[in-house]
Design an enzyme around this catalytic site. Structure first.
Site, PDB file in Angstrom:
ATOM      1  N   ASN A 212       0.677  -1.180  -0.193  1.00 17.03           N
ATOM      2  CA  ASN A 212      -0.002   0.123  -0.218  1.00 17.03           C
ATOM      3  C   ASN A 212       0.968   1.088  -0.454  1.00 17.03           C
ATOM      4  O   ASN A 212       1.965   1.056  -0.216  1.00 17.03           O
ATOM      5  CB  ASN A 212      -1.168   0.186   1.391  1.00 17.03           C
ATOM      6  N   ASP A 280      -4.591  -6.427   4.775  1.00 19.91           N
ATOM      7  CA  ASP A 280      -5.829  -6.857   5.752  1.00 19.91           C
ATOM      8  C   ASP A 280      -5.596  -8.413   5.431  1.00 19.91           C
ATOM      9  O   ASP A 280      -5.661  -9.700   6.179  1.00 19.91           O
ATOM     10  CB  ASP A 280      -6.938  -6.552   5.332  1.00 19.91           C
ATOM     11  N   PRO A 306      -3.030 -12.310  10.333  1.00 16.19           N
ATOM     12  CA  PRO A 306      -3.228 -11.350  11.858  1.00 16.19           C
ATOM     13  C   PRO A 306      -3.176  -9.860  12.328  1.00 16.19           C
ATOM     14  O   PRO A 306      -2.902  -9.112  11.511  1.00 16.19           O
ATOM     15  CB  PRO A 306      -2.581 -12.052  12.409  1.00 16.19           C
ATOM     16  N   ILE A 308      -2.726  -6.993  14.395  1.00 12.51           N
ATOM     17  CA  ILE A 308      -1.764  -6.997  15.215  1.00 12.51           C
ATOM     18  C   ILE A 308      -2.227  -5.976  16.403  1.00 12.51           C
ATOM     19  O   ILE A 308      -2.077  -5.986  17.308  1.00 12.51           O
ATOM     20  CB  ILE A 308      -0.606  -5.791  14.296  1.00 12.51           C
ATOM     21  N   LYS A 340     -13.963   0.492  14.972  1.00 13.43           N
ATOM     22  CA  LYS A 340     -12.745   0.057  14.887  1.00 13.43           C
ATOM     23  C   LYS A 340     -12.018   0.103  16.616  1.00 13.43           C
ATOM     24  O   LYS A 340     -11.777  -0.756  16.626  1.00 13.43           O
ATOM     25  CB  LYS A 340     -11.770   0.805  14.322  1.00 13.43           C
TER      26      LYS A 340
HETATM   27  O1  PMT Z   1       2.630   6.373   6.537  1.00  9.08           O
HETATM   28  P1  PMT Z   1       2.304   8.078   6.332  1.00  9.08           P
HETATM   29  O2  PMT Z   1       2.548   8.132   4.336  1.00  9.08           O
HETATM   30  O3  PMT Z   1       2.526   8.916   6.791  1.00  9.08           O
HETATM   31  O4  PMT Z   1       0.751   7.500   6.587  1.00  9.08           O
HETATM   32  C1  PMT Z   1      -0.105   7.907   7.485  1.00  9.08           C
HETATM   33  C2  PMT Z   1      -1.153   6.541   7.563  1.00  9.08           C
HETATM   34  C3  PMT Z   1      -2.385   6.834   6.239  1.00  9.08           C
HETATM   35  C4  PMT Z   1      -0.800   5.523   7.244  1.00  9.08           C
HETATM   36  C5  PMT Z   1      -1.395   6.854   8.879  1.00  9.08           C
HETATM   37  O5  PMT Z   1      -1.835   7.734   9.265  1.00  9.08           O
HETATM   38  C6  PMT Z   1      -2.899   5.405   9.447  1.00  9.08           C
HETATM   39  O6  PMT Z   1      -3.926   5.565   9.056  1.00  9.08           O
HETATM   40  N1  PMT Z   1      -2.012   4.105  10.058  1.00  9.08           N
HETATM   41  C7  PMT Z   1      -2.918   3.184   9.828  1.00  9.08           C
HETATM   42  C8  PMT Z   1      -3.359   2.134   8.958  1.00  9.08           C
HETATM   43  C9  PMT Z   1      -4.516   1.348   8.427  1.00  9.08           C
HETATM   44  O7  PMT Z   1      -3.947  -0.239   7.930  1.00  9.08           O
HETATM   45  O8  PMT Z   1      -5.626   1.519   8.522  1.00  9.08           O
HETATM   46  P2  PMT Z   1      -6.960   0.575   9.286  1.00  9.08           P
HETATM   47  O9  PMT Z   1      -7.344   1.572   9.327  1.00  9.08           O
HETATM   48  O10 PMT Z   1      -6.652  -0.151   7.776  1.00  9.08           O
HETATM   49  O11 PMT Z   1      -6.538  -0.759  10.410  1.00  9.08           O
HETATM   50  C10 PMT Z   1      -7.029   0.246  11.131  1.00  9.08           C
HETATM   51  C11 PMT Z   1      -6.073  -0.527  12.476  1.00  9.08           C
HETATM   52  O12 PMT Z   1      -5.416  -1.976  12.952  1.00  9.08           O
HETATM   53  C12 PMT Z   1      -4.274  -0.036  12.792  1.00  9.08           C
HETATM   54  O13 PMT Z   1      -4.197   0.681  13.458  1.00  9.08           O
HETATM   55  C13 PMT Z   1      -3.931  -0.936  12.238  1.00  9.08           C
HETATM   56  O14 PMT Z   1      -2.393  -0.729  12.427  1.00  9.08           O
HETATM   57  C14 PMT Z   1      -4.430  -2.202  12.656  1.00  9.08           C
HETATM   58  N2  PMT Z   1      -4.265  -3.204  11.976  1.00  9.08           N
HETATM   59  C15 PMT Z   1      -4.415  -3.605  11.016  1.00  9.08           C
HETATM   60  C16 PMT Z   1      -4.848  -4.181  10.045  1.00  9.08           C
HETATM   61  C17 PMT Z   1      -3.820  -5.534  10.315  1.00  9.08           C
HETATM   62  N3  PMT Z   1      -3.856  -6.557  10.037  1.00  9.08           N
HETATM   63  N4  PMT Z   1      -3.704  -5.627  11.540  1.00  9.08           N
HETATM   64  C18 PMT Z   1      -3.573  -3.983  11.967  1.00  9.08           C
HETATM   65  O15 PMT Z   1      -2.694  -4.314  12.789  1.00  9.08           O
END
Ligand code: PMT
Length: 407
Positions: A212, A280, A306, A308, A340
């Site tokens: 991504n 994901d 998984p 995290i 979330k």
């Molecule tokens: O890296 P940059 O270019 O500065 O951009 C910043 C960012 C957009 C990456 C950052 O601000 C951000 O939003 N990070 C989280 C991105 C994300 O994966 O969001 P999500 O909504 O898909 O996931 C929600 C949370 O679960 C996040 O804390 C993610 O780290 C966590 N997660 C998601 C999937 C997974 N398999 N394991 C996780 O731990």
């Protein structure tokens, strides 16, 4: 053994005195506590220790020549201090101290010192009569006035057979002074923090991956801000083009499963901030050879990675006190982020609205901080658009306030 200098780069300048032999041990000891040590050896220093032994112990090229244009040494007098966290002169001879005090730059060491923009420490080493000479004392006073930290010298029997003050202090004392310099006292001193940053890459075959657009800018800025507040900070990052953050122990991973393993290995910690954009899904099977064209598009079966953040938030009894997630949403930001936060079981969630031209890779971010209380009620605090560094600073202030209210 603590790794108190992990992530720090020390530029060690070795000038020509008999105490130069101790600098070899100094390199070893600094590296044992985690520092990267790069060395400049003066011509006189090279009469006492060889570039080869310095290079072997530091496992870095040794810099000796102001005018070298080869071996990556061009403009070394500017670059070397810029790429370091601290410049340490040990031993510091009367001659080099004099040059520093008077702004002379006729060799690489003195030119580096004149171009230096980093904190400077010197460990003087010379005969007692030289040390007590008014000229040397005046030079040392000038350096102290400019903020140079002077370690020692010690008293005792010197190589010349005379007793007095002028011996370079023991290596352990120098390492202690350097460590103390970096021992940040701050509102989060004593707290251990885990930060995730960047994307994950999920391999499809030996050359392709699912990934991504995360650049790591937001996560790295958070790690830097937390470290500056005194927290022992561990950054687990996916592949990014950013340099490692000074003072932060950085663990590089590729896939979500590697990221999870590194995070679990970093426990226990007090705070976890999951800013990484973790994939994901991953391919159910990774092809061992490069997928070939010609037989139609390959079928991709995906399996879920998984989570995290959820794993850390539910990692009783090793759950960090404060678990902070991020939510990257393209629409219904507040509602999606709220669900979330509750689903994953974290305490806070930083929501940002992302898109192909928004947030990912950019320098600014507009976030809303959602907090969940003990009754599972969620409050939302929208912050103005600001630089990712400022988002990181403000988040750190919120973390500090949290621990001030419930230490
Ligand atoms: O890296 P940059 O270019 O500065 O951009 C910043 C960012 C957009 C990456 C950052 O601000 C951000 O939003 N990070 C989280 C991105 C994300 O994966 O969001 P999500 O909504 O898909 O996931 C929600 C949370 O679960 C996040 O804390 C993610 O780290 C966590 N997660 C998601 C999937 C997974 N398999 N394991 C996780 O731990």
């Amino acid at each position: 053994m603590t790794n108190s200098l992990h992530g720090r780069t020390i530029l060690l300048i070795i000038s020509g005195g008999i105490a130069a032999y101790k600098s070899l041990d100094l390199i070893r000891r600094l590296r044992e506590v985690g520092a990267r040590v790069r060395c400049v050896l003066t011509q006189a220093g090279a009469e006492f220790v060889t570039p080869l032994s310095v290079a072997a112990l530091s496992e870095e090229p040794v810099f000796t020549d102001l005018f070298a244009l080869s071996d990556g040494q061009a403009m070394a007098h500017i670059r070397l201090s810029r790429e370091s966290d601290l410049v340490l002169v040990a031993p510091a001879t009367a001659n080099l101290i004099g040059k520093m005090a008077h702004g002379l730059a006729d060799d690489l060491a003195s030119a580096v010192l004149l171009a230096n923009d980093k904190p400077l420490m010197i460990a003087p080493a010379m005969n007692g009569a030289m040390w007590s000479h008014p000229a040397v004392q005046a030079n040392v006073a000038t350096l102290r006035q400019r903020g140079v930290a002077v370690i020692g010298p010690g008293k005792g029997l010197m190589a010349c057979g005379e007793e007095g003050e002028g011996r370079m202090v023991e290596v352990a004392a120098i390492v202690e002074a350097v460590t103390a310099h970096f021992a940040v006292s701050g509102p989060l001193a004593g707290k251990r923090v885990l930060v995730t940053s960047g994307p994950t890459y999920e391999p499809l075959d030996p050359v392709r991956f699912l990934g991504n657009r995360s650049s790591g800018k937001q996560g790295h800025a958070i790690a830097a801000a937390l470290a500056l507040s005194g927290a022992e900070t561990i950054l687990v990052t996916g592949p990014v083009a950013l340099p490692d953050v000074s003072g932060v122990r950085t663990i590089h991973v590729e896939s979500a499963r590697e990221m999870l393993a590194a995070c679990e290995a970093a426990l226990p910690c007090d705070i976890a901030v999951c800013a990484a954009a973790v994939a994901d899904w991953r391919a159910a099977d990774t092809a061992s050879g490069k997928l070939k064209k010609g037989t139609g598009a390959p079928r991709l079966d995906l399996v879920e990675n998984p989570d995290i953040l959820a794993t850390l938030a539910q990692s009783c009894p090793r759950r960090p006190r404060l678990v902070i997630g991020f939510a990257a949403e393209t629409e219904s930001v507040h509602d999606n982020a709220k669900s979330k936060l509750q689903r994953k079981g974290c305490d806070w969630l930083v929501a940002n609205q992302v898109g192909t031209d928004k947030v990912f890779g950019k320098d600014d971010n507009q976030v809303t901080l959602l907090r969940r209380n003990a009754q599972d009620e969620v409050t939302a605090d929208p912050w103005p658009s600001q630089s990712k560094t400022d988002v990181a600073r403000r988040l750190t202030e919120e973390v500090v306030a949290f621990f001030n209210h419930s230490p």
